[in-house]
Design a protein around this motif. Structure first.
Motif, PDB file in Angstrom:
ATOM      1  N   SER A   1      44.912  17.788  12.418  1.00 35.17           N
ATOM      2  CA  SER A   1      45.730  17.059  12.039  1.00 35.17           C
ATOM      3  C   SER A   1      45.467  16.465  10.611  1.00 35.17           C
ATOM      4  CB  SER A   1      45.867  15.879  13.108  1.00 35.17           C
ATOM      5  OG  SER A   1      44.731  15.262  13.178  1.00 35.17           O
ATOM      6  N   GLY A   2      46.583  15.756  10.043  1.00 35.29           N
ATOM      7  CA  GLY A   2      46.396  15.127   8.937  1.00 35.29           C
ATOM      8  C   GLY A   2      46.517  16.060   7.433  1.00 35.29           C
ATOM      9  N   PHE A   3      47.139  17.310   7.687  1.00 36.48           N
ATOM     10  CA  PHE A   3      47.404  18.210   6.658  1.00 36.48           C
ATOM     11  C   PHE A   3      48.339  19.157   6.890  1.00 36.48           C
ATOM     12  CE2 PHE A   3      44.480  21.998   7.374  1.00 36.48           C
ATOM     13  CZ  PHE A   3      44.080  21.474   8.337  1.00 36.48           C
ATOM     14  N   THR A   4      48.922  19.913   5.985  1.00 36.05           N
ATOM     15  CA  THR A   4      49.917  20.963   6.220  1.00 36.05           C
ATOM     16  C   THR A   4      48.961  22.097   6.650  1.00 36.05           C
ATOM     17  OG1 THR A   4      51.274  19.925   4.593  1.00 36.05           O
ATOM     18  CG2 THR A   4      51.634  22.163   5.459  1.00 36.05           C
TER      19      THR A   4
ATOM     20  N   ASP B   1      47.463  29.457  15.275  1.00 34.83           N
ATOM     21  CA  ASP B   1      49.018  29.215  15.677  1.00 34.83           C
ATOM     22  C   ASP B   1      49.502  27.925  15.005  1.00 34.83           C
ATOM     23  OD1 ASP B   1      51.048  28.110  17.047  1.00 34.83           O
ATOM     24  OD2 ASP B   1      50.063  28.632  19.096  1.00 34.83           O
ATOM     25  N   ASN B   2      50.239  28.244  14.144  1.00 35.96           N
ATOM     26  CA  ASN B   2      50.721  27.275  13.090  1.00 35.96           C
ATOM     27  C   ASN B   2      51.697  26.229  13.967  1.00 35.96           C
ATOM     28  OD1 ASN B   2      49.387  28.502  11.017  1.00 35.96           O
ATOM     29  ND2 ASN B   2      51.090  29.417  10.041  1.00 35.96           N
ATOM     30  N   ALA B   3      52.154  26.750  14.792  1.00 37.33           N
ATOM     31  CA  ALA B   3      53.144  25.718  15.653  1.00 37.33           C
ATOM     32  C   ALA B   3      52.250  24.665  16.336  1.00 37.33           C
ATOM     33  CB  ALA B   3      53.804  26.415  16.646  1.00 37.33           C
ATOM     34  N   LYS B   4      51.015  25.124  16.455  1.00 35.71           N
ATOM     35  CA  LYS B   4      50.175  24.243  17.202  1.00 35.71           C
ATOM     36  C   LYS B   4      49.045  23.644  16.417  1.00 35.71           C
ATOM     37  CE  LYS B   4      50.435  26.244  21.839  1.00 35.71           C
ATOM     38  NZ  LYS B   4      49.824  26.903  22.988  1.00 35.71           N
TER      39      LYS B   4
END
Length: 115
Positions: free
Chosen positions: A24-27, A72-75
């Motif tokens: 979390s906290g970044f793209t 998994d970019n969605a998660k």
């Protein structure tokens, strides 16, 4: 930036484990992600890396053919599937990424391969 590893444990030689690193906290999709490990008395070493898109991966020679990194970019999660584990794979495994402002590490998860 937060990286949280999970999935470590005790497994017999020849067994499998799947590690997860939730971020979390970044793209997430913009940055490569890596797994490192550190065995007792040894330096931390790179195990596997995956590009942000997931299209490119690389592995240390010691784990090629046995470990698979995926994301998994969605998660916002990166995984390390570890098969045919050996006692020499015993280590604390860390998730890693970096950007222009710093290098980021998770807290690590212990993997012990022993009969």
């Amino acid at each position: 930036v937060q990286l949280v590893e999970s999935g470590g444990g005790l497994v017999q030689p020849g067994g499998s484990l799947r590690l997860s690193c939730t971020t979390s906290g970044f793209t997430f999709s913009n940055y490569a992600m890596s797994w490192y490990r550190q065995a007792p008395g040894k330096e931390r070493e790179s195990v596997a890396t995956i590009s942000g898109t997931g299209s490119t991966t690389s592995y240390a020679d010691s784990v090629k053919g046995r470990f698979t990194i995926s994301n998994d970019n969605a998660k916002n999660t990166v995984y390390l599937q570890m098969n045919s584990l050996k006692p020499e794979d015993t280590a604390v495994y860390y998730c890693n990424t970096h950007d222009l402002w710093g290098v980021y590490w998770g807290q690590g998860t212990q993997v012990t391969v022993s009969s």
